[in-house]
Design a protein around this motif. Structure first.
Motif, PDB file in Angstrom:
ATOM      1  N   ILE A   1      -8.770   0.810 -45.259  1.00 14.59           N
ATOM      2  CA  ILE A   1      -8.882  -0.568 -44.760  1.00 14.59           C
ATOM      3  C   ILE A   1      -8.450  -0.617 -43.291  1.00 14.59           C
ATOM      4  N   LYS A   2      -7.367   0.099 -42.964  1.00 13.86           N
ATOM      5  CA  LYS A   2      -6.897   0.096 -41.571  1.00 13.86           C
ATOM      6  C   LYS A   2      -7.946   0.710 -40.637  1.00 13.86           C
ATOM      7  N   ASN A   3      -8.567   1.796 -41.109  1.00 11.88           N
ATOM      8  CA  ASN A   3      -9.479   2.536 -40.228  1.00 11.88           C
ATOM      9  C   ASN A   3     -10.883   1.946 -40.179  1.00 11.88           C
ATOM     10  N   ARG A   4     -11.372   1.488 -41.361  1.00  6.90           N
ATOM     11  CA  ARG A   4     -12.780   1.097 -41.412  1.00  6.90           C
ATOM     12  C   ARG A   4     -13.003  -0.311 -41.951  1.00  6.90           C
ATOM     13  N   GLY A   5     -11.899  -0.974 -42.332  1.00  5.07           N
ATOM     14  CA  GLY A   5     -12.042  -2.328 -42.877  1.00  5.07           C
ATOM     15  C   GLY A   5     -12.639  -2.365 -44.261  1.00  5.07           C
ATOM     16  N   ALA A   6     -12.735  -1.178 -44.886  1.00  8.12           N
ATOM     17  CA  ALA A   6     -13.423  -1.124 -46.178  1.00  8.12           C
ATOM     18  C   ALA A   6     -12.477  -0.654 -47.274  1.00  8.12           C
ATOM     19  N   HIS A   7     -12.577  -1.290 -48.446  1.00  8.46           N
ATOM     20  CA  HIS A   7     -11.864  -0.836 -49.637  1.00  8.46           C
ATOM     21  C   HIS A   7     -12.800   0.087 -50.395  1.00  8.46           C
ATOM     22  N   PRO A   8     -12.355   1.309 -50.712  1.00  9.29           N
ATOM     23  CA  PRO A   8     -13.265   2.267 -51.349  1.00  9.29           C
ATOM     24  C   PRO A   8     -13.802   1.791 -52.706  1.00  9.29           C
ATOM     25  N   GLY A   9     -13.124   0.857 -53.355  1.00  7.32           N
ATOM     26  CA  GLY A   9     -13.581   0.385 -54.658  1.00  7.32           C
ATOM     27  C   GLY A   9     -14.411  -0.877 -54.605  1.00  7.32           C
ATOM     28  N   LEU A  10     -14.655  -1.403 -53.414  1.00  6.94           N
ATOM     29  CA  LEU A  10     -15.434  -2.645 -53.278  1.00  6.94           C
ATOM     30  C   LEU A  10     -16.645  -2.378 -52.398  1.00  6.94           C
ATOM     31  N   ASP A  11     -17.760  -3.016 -52.724  1.00 12.13           N
ATOM     32  CA  ASP A  11     -19.008  -2.742 -52.008  1.00 12.13           C
ATOM     33  C   ASP A  11     -18.988  -3.257 -50.572  1.00 12.13           C
ATOM     34  N   ALA A  12     -18.519  -4.491 -50.400  1.00  9.98           N
ATOM     35  CA  ALA A  12     -18.590  -5.101 -49.065  1.00  9.98           C
ATOM     36  C   ALA A  12     -17.277  -4.865 -48.320  1.00  9.98           C
ATOM     37  N   PRO A  13     -17.321  -4.825 -46.984  1.00  9.42           N
ATOM     38  CA  PRO A  13     -16.075  -4.701 -46.222  1.00  9.42           C
ATOM     39  C   PRO A  13     -15.166  -5.903 -46.484  1.00  9.42           C
ATOM     40  N   LEU A  14     -13.872  -5.705 -46.353  1.00  8.98           N
ATOM     41  CA  LEU A  14     -12.955  -6.839 -46.471  1.00  8.98           C
ATOM     42  C   LEU A  14     -13.032  -7.682 -45.200  1.00  8.98           C
ATOM     43  N   PRO A  15     -12.655  -8.942 -45.285  1.00  7.28           N
ATOM     44  CA  PRO A  15     -12.659  -9.778 -44.073  1.00  7.28           C
ATOM     45  C   PRO A  15     -11.761  -9.159 -43.001  1.00  7.28           C
ATOM     46  N   GLU A  16     -12.204  -9.260 -41.751  1.00  6.98           N
ATOM     47  CA  GLU A  16     -11.429  -8.655 -40.652  1.00  6.98           C
ATOM     48  C   GLU A  16     -10.026  -9.221 -40.546  1.00  6.98           C
ATOM     49  N   ALA A  17      -9.867 -10.469 -40.979  1.00  7.46           N
ATOM     50  CA  ALA A  17      -8.559 -11.131 -40.845  1.00  7.46           C
ATOM     51  C   ALA A  17      -7.486 -10.523 -41.742  1.00  7.46           C
TER      52      ALA A  17
ATOM     53  N   GLU B   1     -17.124  -9.276 -57.828  1.00 10.97           N
ATOM     54  CA  GLU B   1     -17.807 -10.558 -57.662  1.00 10.97           C
ATOM     55  C   GLU B   1     -16.949 -11.552 -56.891  1.00 10.97           C
ATOM     56  N   VAL B   2     -15.629 -11.484 -57.078  1.00 10.02           N
ATOM     57  CA  VAL B   2     -14.733 -12.320 -56.273  1.00 10.02           C
ATOM     58  C   VAL B   2     -14.849 -11.904 -54.807  1.00 10.02           C
ATOM     59  N   ALA B   3     -14.892 -10.587 -54.561  1.00  7.18           N
ATOM     60  CA  ALA B   3     -14.987 -10.083 -53.183  1.00  7.18           C
ATOM     61  C   ALA B   3     -16.313 -10.489 -52.547  1.00  7.18           C
ATOM     62  N   ALA B   4     -17.372 -10.593 -53.370  1.00 11.66           N
ATOM     63  CA  ALA B   4     -18.689 -10.977 -52.853  1.00 11.66           C
ATOM     64  C   ALA B   4     -18.863 -12.493 -52.826  1.00 11.66           C
ATOM     65  N   ALA B   5     -17.791 -13.238 -53.097  1.00 10.96           N
ATOM     66  CA  ALA B   5     -17.819 -14.706 -53.111  1.00 10.96           C
ATOM     67  C   ALA B   5     -18.888 -15.250 -54.054  1.00 10.96           C
ATOM     68  N   ARG B   6     -19.043 -14.575 -55.198  1.00  9.17           N
ATOM     69  CA  ARG B   6     -19.929 -15.124 -56.225  1.00  9.17           C
ATOM     70  C   ARG B   6     -19.143 -16.097 -57.091  1.00  9.17           C
TER      71      ARG B   6
ATOM     72  N   SER C   1      -7.038  -6.816 -53.742  1.00 13.16           N
ATOM     73  CA  SER C   1      -7.767  -6.802 -52.470  1.00 13.16           C
ATOM     74  C   SER C   1      -8.860  -7.863 -52.443  1.00 13.16           C
ATOM     75  N   ALA C   2      -9.581  -8.020 -53.554  1.00 16.02           N
ATOM     76  CA  ALA C   2     -10.676  -8.993 -53.604  1.00 16.02           C
ATOM     77  C   ALA C   2     -10.169 -10.410 -53.360  1.00 16.02           C
ATOM     78  N   LEU C   3      -8.965 -10.684 -53.835  1.00 15.77           N
ATOM     79  CA  LEU C   3      -8.444 -12.045 -53.671  1.00 15.77           C
ATOM     80  C   LEU C   3      -8.145 -12.377 -52.216  1.00 15.77           C
ATOM     81  N   SER C   4      -8.153 -11.358 -51.343  1.00 10.39           N
ATOM     82  CA  SER C   4      -8.011 -11.657 -49.916  1.00 10.39           C
ATOM     83  C   SER C   4      -9.235 -12.408 -49.389  1.00 10.39           C
ATOM     84  N   VAL C   5     -10.347 -12.311 -50.118  1.00 10.90           N
ATOM     85  CA  VAL C   5     -11.571 -12.974 -49.640  1.00 10.90           C
ATOM     86  C   VAL C   5     -11.461 -14.499 -49.708  1.00 10.90           C
ATOM     87  N   PRO C   6     -11.176 -15.100 -50.895  1.00 12.39           N
ATOM     88  CA  PRO C   6     -10.982 -16.557 -50.872  1.00 12.39           C
ATOM     89  C   PRO C   6      -9.800 -16.974 -49.989  1.00 12.39           C
ATOM     90  N   LEU C   7      -8.756 -16.158 -49.948  1.00 11.03           N
ATOM     91  CA  LEU C   7      -7.575 -16.550 -49.168  1.00 11.03           C
ATOM     92  C   LEU C   7      -7.875 -16.601 -47.673  1.00 11.03           C
TER      93      LEU C   7
END
Lengths: 362, 362
Positions: free
Chosen positions: A42-58, A150-155, A14-20
């Protein structure tokens, strides 16, 4: 813009969806049968329960039964399952893979055959594929130190895409690379994959130190045993170098991101270290694992798999058991419920014998 | 039983009295002019102010003016001063050294000549000695991951005694080695010493990560930037390997205790990491150092010394500046007050160019 299908909605897939998505790609994240609630979230709230920040809307999320739709026309496929799901993922991809898609995988481990032969997971992934399919889709792997959050947070993150075909690696790297997700490439697929598996084993070993100290002082301590940890880290690096060579990889691979870099990040935190700590206090593996809620522990699984293979390979004269005292001890602790009793004198080719040294120079 | 004289009552020189007395040796700990209060404390209360546990009762403490008495008849001499005191210690030892004493030193650093030539400290230590004295006392060095407080507490520690004469190393190792202070030996004195100096530089670099994160999020954060740290650790290991080779050491030395082992222990805590964190938040080096009470910072000193030498060596065609992007950036931050802006793309031989990669496989 390319279309990228990700199979497996764990934290790293899921985190790799951020750079992609940052690169403008059309990202389709497909959950396994174990990821149903994650995909719902993710479908309902845009959030992955294991990641702090929401996933990108795209990012478009799909349940497994929608995988056909998600994979249609994909240019790139990321196998985001961990080592326990590789065979399953291979079977799914045998059906789902579009003809021209390039494949990259994140699972870390090695699979032992009956005779002790150790296989890298990008090969295991293709076991259920036809020969032409294997030839069309040489599987690459993501290695190097990257914690998903950290990948999801673009660090800032530096990884290595490993594979056998440089042109394929260049295309994959160009697809994922951003100004914070930085990608190098290596054609030493074996070396990178062996490092990826082993660093989990040795990070679990490093974790023992805190538990051993707790057992000594009778309680949790603000102290650490850094010297103990560092000696295990160094012995791990030395054993890693030897196994990489024996399995046909390049020992130089141990010296940078895929080896000591990834072992560093894994040794400074995470589940493998936590289970190591509990083992160090004297718990058996089953107790330690249960205490952590029986998480998937790639380190423990790799210790069992590789540690069990070494005597078989030694029996076939392909290795020497005494070259891997740390891995063998970790195997004894995890698989045979032996107490932790670090075989220090066997490390680094063997500590010179004291009495002998005294006699030599008398 | 041997007689061992230690010059310098810092934490490491003093901690080494623990394995030595455990082996029954007659240990004489001599303070420098800076250690007067430490020696008073040991004489009066048996305690070193920088160590948690009392020193063994058998340790005899001496003020500098009593050094002649302490060194009389010593079989072994430990130079326990840090890199800033090496020349001074060499001058003292020129007077104090008994004829047959074997010498081992703990200082970590490299000394740059005007033309950029980098010298290891065991050589600098002997600058004030006569030629016959140098021949009689080949200086060995203690390298590898060992935090003094843990040595003093007799916690498991694995070190490497490095020197040019194997028989001398065997005698030294047999003198210090206990069941918790474990000693391997290496005749790659240059490689071990270069690693010892550089690991302080790169550990300071690893420390930047926390500060950079603090600056980004605007406060201290429970989060870490493990991926950032691990990438610096890996680049540090790669640069270390290259410098060791260029200076005539064995690059394999980087792969175990003296290299990645010692860099691991130094990266997980200590003053070099703390000053790195402050630099990461945006402070200049003078401010960061002052904030920590101006401690002796071997890492910062080594960055200045080695980072300043590299362009001179490059000018003489002995190195290429671009092979050391991390060390050079650390030099710019510490010596030129440049802001931290990690040159990621220059790491690991250079990140492949995106546009180029795309064109290549189009």
């Amino acid at each position: 813009m390319s279309r990228v299908a990700i199979l497996g909605a764990g934290v790293m897939g899921s985190a790799l969806s951020v750079p992609l998505t940052r690169n403008g790609h059309d990202v389709r994240l497909v959950g396994t049968h174990l990821d149903r609630q994650i995909i719902d979230s993710i479908k309902n709230r845009g959030a992955h329960p294991g990641l702090d920040a929401p996933l990108p809307e795209a990012v478009k999320a799909f349940q497994l039964e929608e995988a056909g739709e998600a994979f249609a026309g994909a240019d790139f496929v990321l196998s985001g399952v961990n080592s326990f799901g590789v065979r399953w993922a291979g079977e799914q991809l045998a059906q789902l893979l579009p003809d021209h898609a390039l494949v990259i995988a994140i699972a870390k481990g090695l699979a032992a055959e009956e005779d002790g032969e150790l296989r890298i997971l990008p090969e295991v992934l293709t076991d259920a594929w036809s020969e032409p399919k294997r030839a069309r889709h040489p599987v690459a792997a993501i290695t190097g130190p990257s914690i998903a959050g950290e990948v999801a947070a673009a660090r800032d993150t530096c990884v290595v895409f490993a594979g056998r075909d440089q042109a394929v690696l260049d295309r994959l790297a160009a697809t994922f690379r951003t100004d914070t997700y930085r990608v190098w490439t290596s054609t030493d697929l074996i070396g990178c994959e062996v490092c990826a598996a082993l660093k989990n084993c040795y990070a679990l070993g490093v974790g023992l130190a805190e538990g051993v100290l707790e057992a000594q002082v009778g309680s949790e301590s603000p102290d650490r045993m850094h010297n103990y940890e560092a000696a295990l880290f160094a012995q791990g690096a030395a054993e890693m170098r030897r196994i990489v060579s024996l399995l046909g990889g390049d020992p130089e691979t141990v010296g940078w991101l895929p080896g000591v870099g990834d072992m560093y990040v894994t040794s400074t935190g995470g589940r493998n270290v936590r289970v190591g700590r509990l083992l160090g206090t004297g718990l058996h593996f089953a107790e330690a694992s249960a205490k952590l809620g029986d998480p998937t522990l790639e380190g423990a699984a790799a210790i069992t798999e590789i540690g069990g293979a070494i005597p078989k390979l030694a029996h076939r004269d392909l290795m020497r058991v005494e070259d891997f005292p740390l891995l063998r001890h970790l195997y004894d602790v995890i698989e045979r419920d032996q107490p932790v009793a670090m075989p220090w004198s066997a490390f680094f080719g063997g500590e010179p014998d004291v009495s002998l040294a005294r006699r030599d120079v008398a």
